[in-house]
Design a protein around this motif. Structure first.
Motif, mmCIF file in Angstrom:
data_model
loop_
_atom_site.group_PDB
_atom_site.id
_atom_site.type_symbol
_atom_site.label_atom_id
_atom_site.label_comp_id
_atom_site.label_asym_id
_atom_site.label_seq_id
_atom_site.Cartn_x
_atom_site.Cartn_y
_atom_site.Cartn_z
ATOM 1 N N HIS A 197 33.522 34.507 56.513
ATOM 2 C CA HIS A 197 33.451 34.980 56.334
ATOM 3 C C HIS A 197 33.375 35.938 54.646
ATOM 4 C CE1 HIS A 197 34.880 36.128 60.266
ATOM 5 N NE2 HIS A 197 35.633 35.021 60.769
ATOM 6 N N TYR A 198 33.182 35.149 53.845
ATOM 7 C CA TYR A 198 32.208 35.881 52.881
ATOM 8 C C TYR A 198 31.725 37.230 52.905
ATOM 9 C CZ TYR A 198 33.726 32.391 49.612
ATOM 10 O OH TYR A 198 34.330 31.607 48.068
ATOM 11 N N VAL A 199 31.546 37.999 52.283
ATOM 12 C CA VAL A 199 30.235 39.093 52.628
ATOM 13 C C VAL A 199 29.635 39.456 50.870
ATOM 14 C CG1 VAL A 199 29.802 41.861 52.991
ATOM 15 C CG2 VAL A 199 32.030 40.656 54.031
ATOM 16 N N ALA A 244 34.097 35.648 37.776
ATOM 17 C CA ALA A 244 34.285 35.246 39.105
ATOM 18 C C ALA A 244 33.987 35.679 40.373
ATOM 19 C CB ALA A 244 36.459 35.480 39.376
ATOM 20 N N VAL A 296 29.353 32.794 43.613
ATOM 21 C CA VAL A 296 29.847 31.516 44.404
ATOM 22 C C VAL A 296 28.476 30.264 45.778
ATOM 23 C CG1 VAL A 296 29.445 33.193 46.825
ATOM 24 C CG2 VAL A 296 30.938 30.671 46.698
ATOM 25 N N GLU A 315 27.099 25.205 40.531
ATOM 26 C CA GLU A 315 28.012 25.169 39.306
ATOM 27 C C GLU A 315 27.662 25.191 38.004
ATOM 28 O OE1 GLU A 315 31.622 23.482 39.690
ATOM 29 O OE2 GLU A 315 32.067 24.238 41.974
ATOM 30 N N ASN A 365 41.791 32.613 59.260
ATOM 31 C CA ASN A 365 40.427 33.328 59.493
ATOM 32 C C ASN A 365 41.262 34.935 59.555
ATOM 33 O OD1 ASN A 365 38.073 32.291 59.602
ATOM 34 N ND2 ASN A 365 38.919 30.916 60.792
ATOM 35 N N SER A 388 39.079 37.582 56.868
ATOM 36 C CA SER A 388 38.907 38.107 57.201
ATOM 37 C C SER A 388 39.033 39.621 56.760
ATOM 38 C CB SER A 388 38.089 38.436 58.822
ATOM 39 O OG SER A 388 38.751 37.811 59.548
ATOM 40 N N SER A 448 38.181 40.860 53.850
ATOM 41 C CA SER A 448 37.263 41.032 53.377
ATOM 42 C C SER A 448 36.286 41.679 53.886
ATOM 43 C CB SER A 448 35.564 39.738 54.069
ATOM 44 O OG SER A 448 35.200 38.812 53.556
ATOM 45 N N TYR A 472 43.306 35.469 37.240
ATOM 46 C CA TYR A 472 41.824 35.250 36.374
ATOM 47 C C TYR A 472 41.552 36.535 35.689
ATOM 48 C CZ TYR A 472 37.194 35.121 36.087
ATOM 49 O OH TYR A 472 36.066 34.237 35.419
ATOM 50 N N GLU A 530 34.196 28.299 26.684
ATOM 51 C CA GLU A 530 34.718 26.936 26.962
ATOM 52 C C GLU A 530 35.425 27.388 28.574
ATOM 53 O OE1 GLU A 530 32.010 25.056 27.056
ATOM 54 O OE2 GLU A 530 31.127 25.597 26.574
ATOM 55 N N GLU A 562 36.692 29.335 30.134
ATOM 56 C CA GLU A 562 36.049 30.112 30.744
ATOM 57 C C GLU A 562 35.460 29.945 32.169
ATOM 58 O OE1 GLU A 562 34.937 34.034 29.100
ATOM 59 O OE2 GLU A 562 33.010 34.270 30.534
ATOM 60 N N LYS A 563 34.244 29.172 31.607
ATOM 61 C CA LYS A 563 33.877 28.036 32.061
ATOM 62 C C LYS A 563 34.353 27.630 33.327
ATOM 63 C CE LYS A 563 30.111 26.780 29.610
ATOM 64 N NZ LYS A 563 29.306 25.894 28.263
ATOM 65 N N THR A 574 35.925 29.807 36.067
ATOM 66 C CA THR A 574 34.698 29.673 37.249
ATOM 67 C C THR A 574 34.830 28.403 38.222
ATOM 68 O OG1 THR A 574 34.107 30.937 35.729
ATOM 69 C CG2 THR A 574 33.024 30.512 37.245
ATOM 70 N N ARG A 575 34.855 27.209 38.087
ATOM 71 C CA ARG A 575 34.536 25.803 38.167
ATOM 72 C C ARG A 575 35.640 26.229 39.639
ATOM 73 N NH1 ARG A 575 29.902 27.907 37.847
ATOM 74 N NH2 ARG A 575 29.390 27.444 35.840
ATOM 75 N N ILE A 606 38.243 28.008 40.215
ATOM 76 C CA ILE A 606 38.217 28.732 41.514
ATOM 77 C C ILE A 606 37.409 28.767 42.464
ATOM 78 C CG2 ILE A 606 39.536 29.818 40.183
ATOM 79 C CD1 ILE A 606 36.403 31.860 40.584
ATOM 80 N N LYS A 607 36.203 27.581 42.547
ATOM 81 C CA LYS A 607 35.207 28.442 43.596
ATOM 82 C C LYS A 607 35.933 27.616 44.777
ATOM 83 C CE LYS A 607 30.354 28.674 41.062
ATOM 84 N NZ LYS A 607 29.414 27.984 41.522
ATOM 85 N N LYS A 643 37.940 29.282 46.011
ATOM 86 C CA LYS A 643 39.375 30.257 46.487
ATOM 87 C C LYS A 643 37.932 31.243 46.169
ATOM 88 C CE LYS A 643 43.574 27.944 45.122
ATOM 89 N NZ LYS A 643 44.594 28.487 44.733
ATOM 90 N N ARG A 644 38.632 32.186 46.441
ATOM 91 C CA ARG A 644 38.158 33.739 46.965
ATOM 92 C C ARG A 644 38.984 34.531 46.399
ATOM 93 N NH1 ARG A 644 35.740 34.090 52.558
ATOM 94 N NH2 ARG A 644 35.999 32.130 53.094
ATOM 95 N N LEU A 645 38.816 35.566 45.329
ATOM 96 C CA LEU A 645 39.100 36.353 44.967
ATOM 97 C C LEU A 645 40.116 37.311 45.975
ATOM 98 C CD1 LEU A 645 37.599 37.919 41.927
ATOM 99 C CD2 LEU A 645 39.246 36.914 41.310
#
Lengths: 84, 646, 84, 646
Positions: free
Chosen positions: A23-25, C13, C31, C35, D346, D350, D353, D459, D469, D471-472, D475-476, D478-479, D481-483
């Motif tokens: 469910h990523y968009v 992000a 994503v 990385e 899920n 969803s 999203s 974030y 640095e 910041e990088k 970014t890594r 949180i990959k 997880k989602r915003l």
């Protein structure tokens, strides 16, 4: 390298919306999709870092910087410099 | 020039105190306060001989706000002016006596309004009010710091107002504003000394005060903000590099190589190009953050474009685009490089990719009214006296009814050119498009556009009428082309209108009659980069009567000519134009214009102050010559660290 | 299959902005990037239609449709139907 | 119910003719006209006995606008009412005589206002005005067609106003509106016959009239638009399937398998589920366009969810998401399926999203005022008589001052619940989130959220303070997880507030005293899907006084209970609630409510019309019983194709 499988949603001139099984968009530029895809198609996207090309670009940029220094940053009279 | 009754505009309040009350209420409105805050406000309560109380106010800019005593002294000068003789007040001579007068200035750092109020016969009080309208109490140290902040805040407003409105001829829409030269009004020390002295204390907070939109949508950073911008302008104008550099070097000890971005800029704008180029080169190795790297690359790109080296400029700006493709400015330089290289195809492609939607959101700093003097509020009365101390007949006595008549009879073809209203980034982009059409011609431009782009309407149309199958075909067909952004498409339409006007004038089909019509033709040619035609049009118009806008545009053209093909004749024409504009500003209570200072700095560098003084003396009345001396030449003599020859 | 080389712009992000050598600008989900990339990196993206997977998905959907028909669209008494 | 003086609200104009003039001016404003246009307007010019002229107007809905003669007859009825005796007019009895009266209705297809004006003693004139305020001239055929269009336009407005505001209890904010039942007011033929007869002529233009936002942001298509929606509602309410199906089958000859989408829907909503399921199955093979496929999948998904088959519903809605991920509705069903399956992870993913930014732009159809009667315009006078023909004391004589007093003393904890103001898609999504918290509990929900999402603030905060640095690193990190979308994050905060109120009430810490407080507690429980608690709260409040909102919500709960656990007691409680709501509507000049018709259709199906009639007779005064008979039961007896038993 990142490789993912995505389902293609409705496609318009500039953007297609892709979804992943979890469910990523993702808005994705139409121009990067194969011509044959349509809504419901499945695509595999893989993204790889191109270290080689990256190095080339950095080197080119460095050489441009040295040119600029030589042409505008040297104390003596200006030397003719080879254009890229 | 000293204060006089007829150099002070006033707006009559409905009830005394109204303006200051309204201002305090509006402080809670972020749109009103903006980044830099409202301009300074003076309010007056006075009585006529029948003891009727009148409240009035006006805006003021350029004063030194570092010290409440100094402000109070100036306020007393205003009182003296208003009381020394009867005022010509809406057609009558009225002898007023002032009850009280106040001066309010916005402190950006502490986010508060600071007011000095003088009650006659003699008490002075100061007060501070925050955004919510609450009174603040400061201790002694805090108070001292707050006045220092007020000084910096004032200078940022004074200079940024001119810098951000430079493209539009520095037109200040709030006519009831008395504008002093902010670089002449230092009370204790010279303004540039004070600014440079205070700068290090606030450098770390620079990103808070917001950033100029003259660089598109570059974000506020430690090195890109109104504070740094004001510093650079002050140093450039007052030639204070020797005072500034050690200060920046010292800051570098604390803040590291980021300072090099400011130092390099100071080098490049103060005749130390070699040092600037070297420093940028070295700093690109030391600074890795893409935003700051991009700032360096922009300095470099600008330098290379100015030195007519589009090939290297292309490389520098391309790197900027690579790192921060969301930023407007590197794209802008990229396009300029392509144009200079004659690569119109890539110029158009990169124009279309410019992040315009983001960039066009940037808001430039402008003076704002507390109360509207136009529109519905019919009760507002404006007292706008005519300063009689300096009279240059064609300028001072310009008949505004005559100008309004010209507006009524203007050819609609000229009046409705939408390109005249483009702002900021859209204006700059349009300039580039005009540059391209000048090189390529309209027909070839259209042809190239059709090769590269699919028009959005075209696609939309197909999209709504088609069923799926045909839609698919379309999608495939256009894969070779890109969608032309709507804003870009619109610019082509504006361009078409401008080109039509230009060709109608050239063919004699369109015959300008009034100064306004000549001006509109001139502006159209100017937009189209047809500077010779524009010059003719402006000059024709100015032969009939004075126009400030025509004069300002003519001045720009003369400066271009002087740069490419210097001559003393042009110097003299620049002087004459600047003198008239200086009189015009004075008539509207403004003694400061960066356009004029920048223009005259070139002439003074050529001829020296004495020679310029003599030229003005021999051609203009004594009062005009004195004005020009006091407002312009005195600056170069006394406030520029002896940079210019006598 | 579509394969393109892109330069990575400032990464946040959720989105990175990529540019192509011919000045396309593409918003790309962070994503999906490796990385190790940062501003200035170069990546190669390739997109391939996955006909196999697409066929599988379609077949699965067809079988769901037949199940629905059997369970709710048949005239007789409801038959027990195997859940997917 | 027949017209009477006290069933006609009026707004006094400042000058006669003002309302119609303003309306014509506003036709050029797309926001005012919207998709379906403004509701119908009646304007009146009348004289009192001193010959003073008064202009007034009111809005009207539900009339048959297919024929100007019929409209004129109705206008004459209005005149008769107003003249038959002195009007109670702002505290005085005034004998008016009417000079003229006009009726104006918006034609959606021809985009024009159509006005019938009656001048006394007897001339009738009709006129047509377009959006620009220009008079239009139509030939005879065009005129006939235009009145047919006016009929369809009116019915779409009448029904869609109720359908789109169903979630909010059909509250009509424009109180000066007289609302008839649009299905009872046919002049020549029954309304459903006429609508079904005219439908084929306009089916091809359906996409033009816009589409309901009750399906989120689904686009206007041939099969998803206000015209089709109105058809389906009319057929469902009037049980006209036998008349409708042959018409649709005939359209299919011209328009192809797309018609199956409408036909399948008609099947599913009219007890022909087997046919509907089969048709959807077959049509999925015939229709390939993803938008139309998605419409089919939504019908299927809804059916499966209603039949408690979340596993298959999941498959259908997932396919909808795959094909049109920009559409709100398939995602919405997907989440509902996950929730029903207990797959909370899920469900949350969803939800996050969902294309909320697109979906929340959809605007529902609402009545709009030509002139504001509140706010600044203090001069507007509203004549809002109390209809005395039907009196049910607790409802008719509800003291509005008392209600206002309750508002003044309400516990702020209850008053400031922001979730009460959620609209449309946000409201629906919030319902789902409440469903999840009901299953999972607050603590576990938070825990799951923290596992899945990185909060945006978290974030942002890192983003502004960090150098490159760090910041990088972020970014890594949180990959995995989602915003969490900001709107979604906000809903969690609203949920927290609701849960707190609920638990405070349950623990006895919060003690509702007034009906309003009980209502707010009830609404909070209702949002949290705690229907039993909500029922108790509403009932407690209704024991003190009548409240229309509490009654409507209680009605919804009763209908849910009746569905899951049918009993005659509930039927009787539904009847009592509907009778009171019917009286309330009547007091506010409204004789039509789809909520009431839908509720009573279930009861009537259970008990038959005669039994219901007797129950009402035995419990309520005769005038009330007659009102309920005329407005509700008569509909089931006479206008539903003999579907219901006596």
């Amino acid at each position: 390298m990142v490789e993912v499988s995505l389902t293609v949603g409705k496609v318009d001139a500039s953007l297609a919306i892709l979804t992943t099984a979890d469910h990523y968009v993702i808005e994705f530029p139409t121009v990067l999709l194969p011509e044959s895809v349509e809504a419901g198609s499945v695509v595999t996207i893989n993204v790889e870092q191109d270290i080689e090309q990256e190095k080339k670009q950095k080197e080119k940029f460095q050489s441009v910087q040295e040119q600029i220094l030589a042409k505008y940053g040297s104390d003596g009279p200006k030397q003719p410099v080879l254009q890229l | 020039m000293p204060l006089s009754q007829d150099s002070i505009p006033e707006v009559v309040e409905e009830t005394p105190g109204q303006a200051l009350n309204e201002r305090i209420i509006k402080l809670s409105d972020p749109d009103f306060v903006g980044s830099l805050g409202p301009q300074d406000l003076v309010t007056i309560v006075k009585h006529d001989s029948q003891k009727k109380t009148v409240g009035s106010f006006f805006y003021v800019a350029g004063l030194d706000t570092s010290d409440p005593t100094g402000i109070a002294i100036w306020l007393k000068d205003v009182i003296e002016c208003l009381q020394e003789k009867p005022q010509l007040w809406f057609g009558k001579n009225v002898k007023f006596s002032v009850e009280s007068i106040s001066f309010t200035t916005w402190n950006i750092f502490s986010q508060c309004d600071m007011t000095v109020k003088v009650h006659l016969p003699g008490t002075i009080e100061t007060s501070f009010v925050n955004k919510q309208g609450k009174k603040l109490e400061f201790g002694e140290d805090e108070t001292n710091m707050a006045w220092g902040e007020a000084f910096l805040s004032g200078k940022m407003r004074d200079l940024m107002c001119m810098v951000e409105n430079r493209d539009d001829g520095e037109v200040i829409n709030v006519v009831e504003t008395r504008i002093y030269n902010p670089l002449l009004t230092g009370q204790l020390d010279s303004v540039h000394d004070m600014f440079i002295g205070l700068f290090p204390l606030f450098f770390g907070r620079g990103a808070e005060v917001g950033c100029p939109c003259i660089y598109g949508n570059m974000p506020s950073t430690l090195t890109n903000n109104y504070l740094v911008e004001t510093l650079c302008e002050i140093v450039r104008l007052t030639k204070s590099i020797d005072l500034c550099l050690p200060m920046l070097e010292e800051l570098k000890v604390a803040f590291g190589p980021l300072l090099n971005i400011v130092i390099a800029r100071i080098y490049l704008t103060n005749d130390r190009e070699l040092d600037g180029v070297k420093l940028i080169h070295d700093s690109l190795h030391e600074i890795s953050d893409p935003t700051y790297q991009c700032e360096l690359l922009l300095l470099q790109g600008k330098y290379l474009l100015e030195h007519n080296d589009p090939q290297l400029a292309l490389e520098a700006s391309q790197r900027g685009v690579d790192l921060t493709p969301n930023a407007f400015m590197p794209w802008f330089y990229l396009v300029r490089s392509y144009i200079a290289l004659g690569d119109n195809k890539n110029a158009l492609l990169s124009l279309n990719s410019l992040p315009m939607n983001l960039a066009s959101l940037a808001q430039k700093y402008q003076y704002r009214r507390i109360m509207n003097t136009d529109g519905n509020n019919a009760t507002v009365e404006l007292h706008l006296p005519l300063p009689l101390d300096v009279v240059l007949d064609e300028v001072t006595n310009l008949n505004s009814l005559l100008v309004m008549d010209e507006h009524k009879v203007v050819d609609p073809v000229l009046y409705n050119l939408k390109s005249a209203n483009l702002k900021n980034t859209f204006q700059w982009i349009y300039e580039l498009l005009c540059e391209i059409v000048k090189n390529l011609g309209w027909e070839k431009l259209l042809q190239l556009r059709a090769e590269l782009f699919l028009m959005e309407e075209e696609y939309d149309h197909l999209d709504t009428t088609s069923e799926t199958e045909s839609e698919k075909v379309v999608t495939r067909d256009i894969k070779g082309k890109r969608l032309c952004e709507r804003w870009f498409d619109n610019l082509f339409m504006l361009l078409y209108d401008d080109l039509r006007v230009h060709s109608q004038w050239q063919s004699g089909e369109l015959k300008p009659k009034t100064t306004l019509e000549w001006e509109l033709v001139g502006l159209c040619c100017f937009r189209l980069r047809q500077f010779e035609s524009a010059k003719i049009a402006f000059q024709n118009g100015l032969q009939i009567r004075f126009s400030s806008q025509s004069s300002r545009k003519l001045l720009q053209i003369l400066l271009k000519e002087q740069k490419s093909n210097p001559s003393e004749d042009i110097d003299l024409e620049i002087i004459a134009t600047c003198v008239k504009l200086c009189c015009w500003s004075h008539r509207w209570y403004a003694e400061f214009s960066m356009l004029l200072l920048d223009a005259m700095s070139i002439v003074v560098e050529d001829l020296g102050t004495t020679r310029v003084d003599n030229e003005v003396n021999s051609r203009f009345p004594a009062s005009v010559s004195k004005l020009f001396h006091d407002n312009i030449l005195e600056f170069f003599k006394t406030y520029t660290n002896e940079y210019y020859d006598e």
